[in-house]
Motif scaffolding. Structure first.
Motif, PDB file in Angstrom:
ATOM      1  N   SER A  88      55.739  42.723  42.450  1.00  0.00           N
ATOM      2  CA  SER A  88      54.516  43.513  42.671  1.00  0.00           C
ATOM      3  C   SER A  88      53.296  42.607  42.640  1.00  0.00           C
ATOM      4  O   SER A  88      53.222  41.665  41.857  1.00  0.00           O
ATOM      5  CB  SER A  88      54.382  44.619  41.609  1.00  0.00           C
ATOM      6  N   ARG A  89      52.386  42.927  43.502  1.00  0.00           N
ATOM      7  CA  ARG A  89      51.121  42.188  43.592  1.00  0.00           C
ATOM      8  C   ARG A  89      49.990  43.194  43.779  1.00  0.00           C
ATOM      9  O   ARG A  89      50.175  44.228  44.422  1.00  0.00           O
ATOM     10  CB  ARG A  89      51.147  41.204  44.755  1.00  0.00           C
ATOM     11  N   ALA A  90      48.810  42.839  43.219  1.00  0.00           N
ATOM     12  CA  ALA A  90      47.672  43.763  43.319  1.00  0.00           C
ATOM     13  C   ALA A  90      46.367  42.967  43.395  1.00  0.00           C
ATOM     14  O   ALA A  90      46.263  41.875  42.845  1.00  0.00           O
ATOM     15  CB  ALA A  90      47.626  44.717  42.121  1.00  0.00           C
ATOM     16  N   ALA A  91      45.403  43.518  44.079  1.00  0.00           N
ATOM     17  CA  ALA A  91      44.064  42.926  44.179  1.00  0.00           C
ATOM     18  C   ALA A  91      43.043  44.051  44.261  1.00  0.00           C
ATOM     19  O   ALA A  91      43.326  45.126  44.815  1.00  0.00           O
ATOM     20  CB  ALA A  91      43.954  42.018  45.397  1.00  0.00           C
ATOM     21  N   SER A  92      41.897  43.805  43.708  1.00  0.00           N
ATOM     22  CA  SER A  92      40.826  44.809  43.751  1.00  0.00           C
ATOM     23  C   SER A  92      39.490  44.105  43.893  1.00  0.00           C
ATOM     24  O   SER A  92      39.320  42.960  43.484  1.00  0.00           O
ATOM     25  CB  SER A  92      40.838  45.683  42.491  1.00  0.00           C
ATOM     26  N   ILE A  93      38.528  44.792  44.458  1.00  0.00           N
ATOM     27  CA  ILE A  93      37.167  44.291  44.637  1.00  0.00           C
ATOM     28  C   ILE A  93      36.218  45.471  44.575  1.00  0.00           C
ATOM     29  O   ILE A  93      36.588  46.605  44.945  1.00  0.00           O
ATOM     30  CB  ILE A  93      37.035  43.541  45.992  1.00  0.00           C
ATOM     31  N   GLY A  94      35.034  45.235  44.067  1.00  0.00           N
ATOM     32  CA  GLY A  94      34.097  46.335  43.966  1.00  0.00           C
ATOM     33  C   GLY A  94      32.719  45.879  43.536  1.00  0.00           C
ATOM     34  O   GLY A  94      32.459  44.690  43.353  1.00  0.00           O
ATOM     35  N   VAL A  95      31.846  46.844  43.349  1.00  0.00           N
ATOM     36  CA  VAL A  95      30.476  46.564  42.948  1.00  0.00           C
ATOM     37  C   VAL A  95      30.006  47.673  42.014  1.00  0.00           C
ATOM     38  O   VAL A  95      30.300  48.856  42.232  1.00  0.00           O
ATOM     39  CB  VAL A  95      29.546  46.447  44.183  1.00  0.00           C
ATOM     40  N   ASP A  96      29.317  47.261  40.943  1.00  0.00           N
ATOM     41  CA  ASP A  96      28.693  48.201  40.001  1.00  0.00           C
ATOM     42  C   ASP A  96      27.185  48.180  40.217  1.00  0.00           C
ATOM     43  O   ASP A  96      26.600  47.121  40.424  1.00  0.00           O
ATOM     44  CB  ASP A  96      28.993  47.813  38.552  1.00  0.00           C
ATOM     45  N   GLN A  97      26.572  49.332  40.128  1.00  0.00           N
ATOM     46  CA  GLN A  97      25.120  49.420  40.266  1.00  0.00           C
ATOM     47  C   GLN A  97      24.570  50.369  39.210  1.00  0.00           C
ATOM     48  O   GLN A  97      25.010  51.518  39.114  1.00  0.00           O
ATOM     49  CB  GLN A  97      24.739  49.925  41.653  1.00  0.00           C
TER      50      GLN A  97
END
Length: 506
Positions: A88-97
């Protein structure tokens, strides 16, 4: 460089280039310019407003978006005889404001891949794009409380600027006082030198009179003793001049006291005419209206009010509204999984309330009471500052007014004592009085001249201090804040510090 500042600094450049050559007279205006440009204390004080401006940027940066990303990989095998393997492999990306309302908004996307030797979708890609929000409803809710730290930082920045202006005025005051103190020391030395010359002249007369048998050796001894007394006074006066020169050099910031200093500082003569005073009620009114220390305290009161508001906010319970919406996709490839997200193949949403209530709010309420008392205390301090400055203005005005009257009296007394001394000297020349009478008349005359000189410097000091109190000090020296402002900027020193100075080594 502003033209006004350039014209102000030009004499300073000429002075520093020619001082060692012939020691020309140093104008007061140039001494003040040198102090503003080179004084170490003012350089140190200039760091505070710079730090305060950065504090504003720090608080404002709390509302900058924050980006995040992470990735992970995992592999496993079961312990059963019919073991299965997983990858299993996972990646995430995001932004907080963070928003001014207190809300925190997060936009993120996750992509996962899993594969195994078991049946089913293999490889299995899952993707989602979601938006979540957390909005306080009670504590920390609204733009007022969330922008309060930024507002406090801005007020503190204003306060630091006023504190720096107060330091500038104190420096100008110290420079002008040091300048006139040196002028007084040189004038006093000249007065003593004239008394010494007179004593030497009387001694020569007595020696000649003794040769002719007109006076006894006692008169000669008295004359010689007076010469020695005046010589001692000259020695002390030279020491006072040296101390006054070093004080002026220190505030001007141009001298390295670790090095040998041989140049004399020549200043203007003490002015014998003083500017007339404004009415005392006008001076007191201007003092209260223009006092920088009061402006500093007013900003401190505003800071304490903001602190009180924030402390009151902490007495409210935490009640947050949370919500989120995500669209999901699942396929054999990542691109098809994201296509499923865009087609809204799957979704998930949530809505909730979270509450947290400290038992009794004892700590928060105690801090709120402290903050309220700090506001009241700062307000009383402002009132006390205004009272103190009004009293200082009245005292300074009376000192200057008394000094002006004293100048006239001591000038008249000096003239009368000079006439009395000349008459007593003439009577002594005619053999009508003893030399002791001439000696006493000379001392009275010297004392009258010293009193007149003292009245000049004391009145001048009082006038300078009065201008500091009532806010006319810059105007008195042909300056305004537009001309002074460039001096208060934080710049690199024009002369680097010597390492031996910091290490206390020669």
């Amino acid at each position: 460089m502003p033209p006004r500042l350039y014209s102000y600094l030009l004499p300073l450049v000429l002075f520093t280039g020619a001082l060692s050559a012939e020691s020309p007279e140093l104008p007061l205006k140039v001494a003040i310019a040198s102090a503003l440009e080179h004084n170490i204390g003012l350089r140190i004080a200039a760091y505070e407003p710079a730090n305060a401006r950065d504090s504003v940027e720090i608080e404002d940066a709390q509302f900058d978006p924050s980006f995040f990303a992470n990735t992970s990989i995992a592999r496993g095998q079961s312990a059963l005889s019919s073991s299965s393997e997983t990858d299993s492999r996972a990646a995430s990306i995001g932004v907080d404001q963070r928003l001014a309302t207190g809300a925190t908004v997060t936009l993120d996307s996750d992509l996962s891949r899993s594969s195994s030797n078991s049946t089913g979708l293999n490889p299995d890609y899952g993707a989602d794009v979601g938006l979540s929000i957390r909005q306080p409803l009670l504590k920390d809710a609204g733009a007022t409380v969330n922008l309060a730290p930024l507002a406090r930082a801005k007020v503190n920045a204003e306060r630091s600027l006023y504190e720096l202006r107060s330091d500038v005025l104190d420096l100008v005051l110290a420079t002008e006082i040091a300048y006139w103190n040196l002028a007084y020391a040189r004038a006093d030395r000249a007065l003593i030198a004239s008394s010494l010359a007179l004593a030497e002249n009387l001694r020569e007369e007595n020696v000649e009179r003794e040769r002719l048998g007109l006076v006894t050796p006692l008169e000669v001894l008295q004359a010689e003793a007076e010469v020695l007394n005046q010589q001692e006074s000259v020695i002390q006066a030279d020491n006072v001049i040296a101390d006054a020169e070093d004080t002026l050099r220190r505030v001007m910031g141009l001298s390295d006291f670790l090095e040998t200093i041989t140049d004399d500082v020549i200043v203007s003569a003490l002015p014998e005419q003083m500017e007339p005073l404004r009415p005392i009620d006008v001076v007191v009114k201007d003092t209260v209206l223009n006092d920088i220390d009061a402006k500093v305290q007013e900003r401190l009161i505003e800071v304490q009010r903001i602190n009180h508001m924030l402390a009151q906010e902490d007495t409210r319970p935490d009640l947050d509204l949370t919500g989120g919406l995500s669209y999901l996709g699942r396929e054999e490839t990542g691109s098809r999984a994201y296509r499923g997200v865009s087609d809204a193949d799957g979704y998930a949403w949530s809505l909730g309330l979270e509450v947290s209530v400290p038992w009794g709010f004892r700590e928060a309420r105690a801090r709120a009471r402290q903050a309220e008392r700090s506001v009241e205390q700062a307000t009383w301090q402002l009132y006390d500052i205004k009272q103190e400055k009004a009293l200082a203005a009245r005292n300074a005005w009376r000192s200057a007014s008394t000094g002006l009257k004293r100048i006239e009296v001591t000038r008249a007394a000096m003239i009368l004592n000079e006439e009395a001394f000349e008459q007593e000297r003439a009577r002594y020349g005619s053999g009508l009085v003893a030399y002791r009478s001439v000696l006493e008349a000379q001392r009275d005359y010297d004392r009258a001249k010293s009193n007149y000189l003292g009245s000049l410097i004391e009145t001048l000091r009082a006038s300078v201090r009065l201008s500091r109190v009532d806010g006319t000090l810059l105007q008195r020296n042909g300056l305004d804040w537009d001309a002074v402002e460039p001096y208060t900027q934080l710049n690199s020193p024009t002369v680097e510090l010597d390492a031996s100075l910091l290490n206390n080594t020669p």
